[in-house]
Write a protein that holds these residues in place. Structure first.
Motif, short mmCIF file in Angstrom:
data_model
loop_
_atom_site.label_atom_id
_atom_site.label_comp_id
_atom_site.label_asym_id
_atom_site.label_seq_id
_atom_site.Cartn_x
_atom_site.Cartn_y
_atom_site.Cartn_z
N ARG A 156 -7.78 -0.10 -3.08
CA ARG A 156 -8.31 -1.18 -2.26
C ARG A 156 -8.19 -0.82 -0.79
O ARG A 156 -7.30 -0.05 -0.40
N THR A 157 -9.07 -1.39 0.01
CA THR A 157 -8.97 -1.20 1.45
C THR A 157 -7.82 -2.05 1.97
O THR A 157 -7.25 -2.88 1.25
N TYR A 158 -7.48 -1.86 3.25
CA TYR A 158 -6.41 -2.65 3.85
C TYR A 158 -6.84 -4.10 4.08
O TYR A 158 -6.02 -4.94 4.43
N GLU B 46 -21.00 4.87 5.92
CA GLU B 46 -19.76 4.18 5.58
C GLU B 46 -18.55 5.08 5.83
O GLU B 46 -17.50 4.61 6.27
N GLU C 228 -12.47 3.12 11.72
CA GLU C 228 -11.64 1.94 11.53
C GLU C 228 -10.33 2.26 10.81
O GLU C 228 -9.58 1.35 10.48
N TYR D 104 0.81 -1.22 0.00
CA TYR D 104 0.00 0.00 0.00
C TYR D 104 0.85 1.28 0.00
O TYR D 104 0.32 2.37 0.24
N GLN E 56 -9.74 3.28 7.76
CA GLN E 56 -9.67 2.81 6.37
C GLN E 56 -9.51 4.04 5.47
O GLN E 56 -10.46 4.51 4.83
N GLN E 57 -8.30 4.57 5.42
CA GLN E 57 -8.06 5.80 4.66
C GLN E 57 -8.43 5.70 3.18
O GLN E 57 -8.98 6.66 2.63
N PRO E 58 -8.16 4.59 2.50
CA PRO E 58 -8.54 4.52 1.07
C PRO E 58 -10.03 4.72 0.85
O PRO E 58 -10.44 5.35 -0.14
N VAL E 59 -10.86 4.22 1.75
CA VAL E 59 -12.30 4.38 1.61
C VAL E 59 -12.70 5.84 1.84
O VAL E 59 -13.52 6.40 1.10
N VAL F 208 -12.41 -0.44 -3.25
CA VAL F 208 -13.13 0.72 -2.72
C VAL F 208 -14.34 1.04 -3.59
O VAL F 208 -15.41 1.41 -3.09
N SER G 203 -15.54 4.16 8.31
CA SER G 203 -14.20 4.07 7.76
C SER G 203 -13.22 4.96 8.52
O SER G 203 -12.06 4.59 8.72
#
Length: 313
Positions: free
Chosen positions: A80-82, A268, A275, A56, A277-280, A87, A272
């Protein structure tokens, strides 16, 4: 017209780059390691952590990471998410719900805001005008969180107790478009108040214009003077407000979706962020920026329809 559209789309590229870079830098500057957050309190294998960080690009400088991201965006890939989930798939599953909510709010905002503003302008200085202005002030003053819970109590509990039936659903989207009415009104509440006042002010100014007095002096019916001339010219600032507000409504749906348990991108986005989830997060913001840019382009093109004096060379 075609040249104008192409020029505006080209001008939108630096806006997209600037907005995404800003949110990218903000999100990735948050403290903590997103890879470590995947395992929670469990101990992770250092080899796996190293592989994931390399995959990543988390070991690269911020601008290098952003370069990889924006290159993917122009290829239609939001990353993509981790947890190795696309995404775009996450957004696609949630986007329709949020756009339905935002469009419902926009329609309610246009109907109620323009309607009340028109009524207040035609009755300016009277009791109805004062009542509408006081109502809009109250609507602006009450937070969205309070409005949502109050309507849930009144429509979901009290009204059902009095009538024995549920007229307006107050949670979820299982009842189709009817499910969006109450949350749509809550989401658009503040905008309705602003649009009502803007409509009243704009229409009052146009009713005082020389061309309106000339039309009345020629014997033109009052309904035609208001609808064909005054209201049409008053619509330009209203269209501007509504176009800009579409992106605001979608971005501001986080609280409303949480109150009414609506599974949209607002909910969402909140999950995110929690959690990490920076990409989201960055992907959702990118989509919202694109919606905002396209909405403003449509608004600009509508100017020529409302005012024939406007031409795009």
């Amino acid at each position: 017209m075609g040249r104008y559209v192409i020029r505006r789309l080209i001008q939108a590229i630096p806006v997209l780059l600037g907005a995404t870079l800003l949110i990218f830098a903000t999100v990735f500057a948050l403290p903590g390691d997103p890879i470590a957050a995947l395992a929670g309190e469990k101990r992770q294998d250092p080899t796996v952590v190293s592989i994931l960080r390399e995959q990543y690009h988390l070991n690269d400088p911020l601008l290098v990471q952003y370069g990889y991201y924006i290159a993917g965006v122009f290829r239609g890939n939001l990353g993509r998410t981790y947890a190795n989930v696309e995404v775009s798939e996450i957004i696609a599953a949630k986007f329709q719900v949020t756009i339905n909510l935002a469009l419902t709010a926009l329609v309610l905002e246009a109907l109620i805001g323009v309607g009340l503003g028109l009524w207040a302008a035609l009755r300016r200085g009277r009791a109805v005008d004062s009542m509408i202005l006081a109502s809009t002030l109250l609507l602006v003053s009450v937070p969205t969180l309070v409005t949502g819970f109050v309507l849930q109590l009144l429509l979901g509990v009290q009204l059902r107790r009095w009538t024995g039936v549920t007229i307006f659903p107050i949670a979820g989207v299982s009842d189709g478009w009817v499910s969006y009415i109450v949350p749509g009104f809550v989401l658009a509440g503040t905008s309705i108040a602003y649009l009502t006042r803007l409509t009243r002010t704009s229409l009052v100014e146009n009713l005082r214009a020389d061309y309106v007095r000339t039309a009345v002096a020629k014997g033109m019916p009052r309904r035609r003077v208001i609808g064909r001339h005054a209201l049409r010219n008053a619509l330009i600032p209203l269209i501007t407000f509504l176009g800009a507000d579409l992106g605001t409504l979608m971005g501001g749906a986080v609280i409303t979706e949480s109150i009414f348990n609506i599974p949209g991108i607002g909910q969402e986005l909140f999950r995110s962020v929690h959690e990490r989830q920076q990409p989201v997060v960055v992907g959702i913001i990118t989509i919202l920026v694109l919606v905002y840019i396209l909405a403003n382009l449509v608004v600009d093109l509508l100017y020529a329809v409302l005012d024939p004096r406007i031409r795009y060379e």
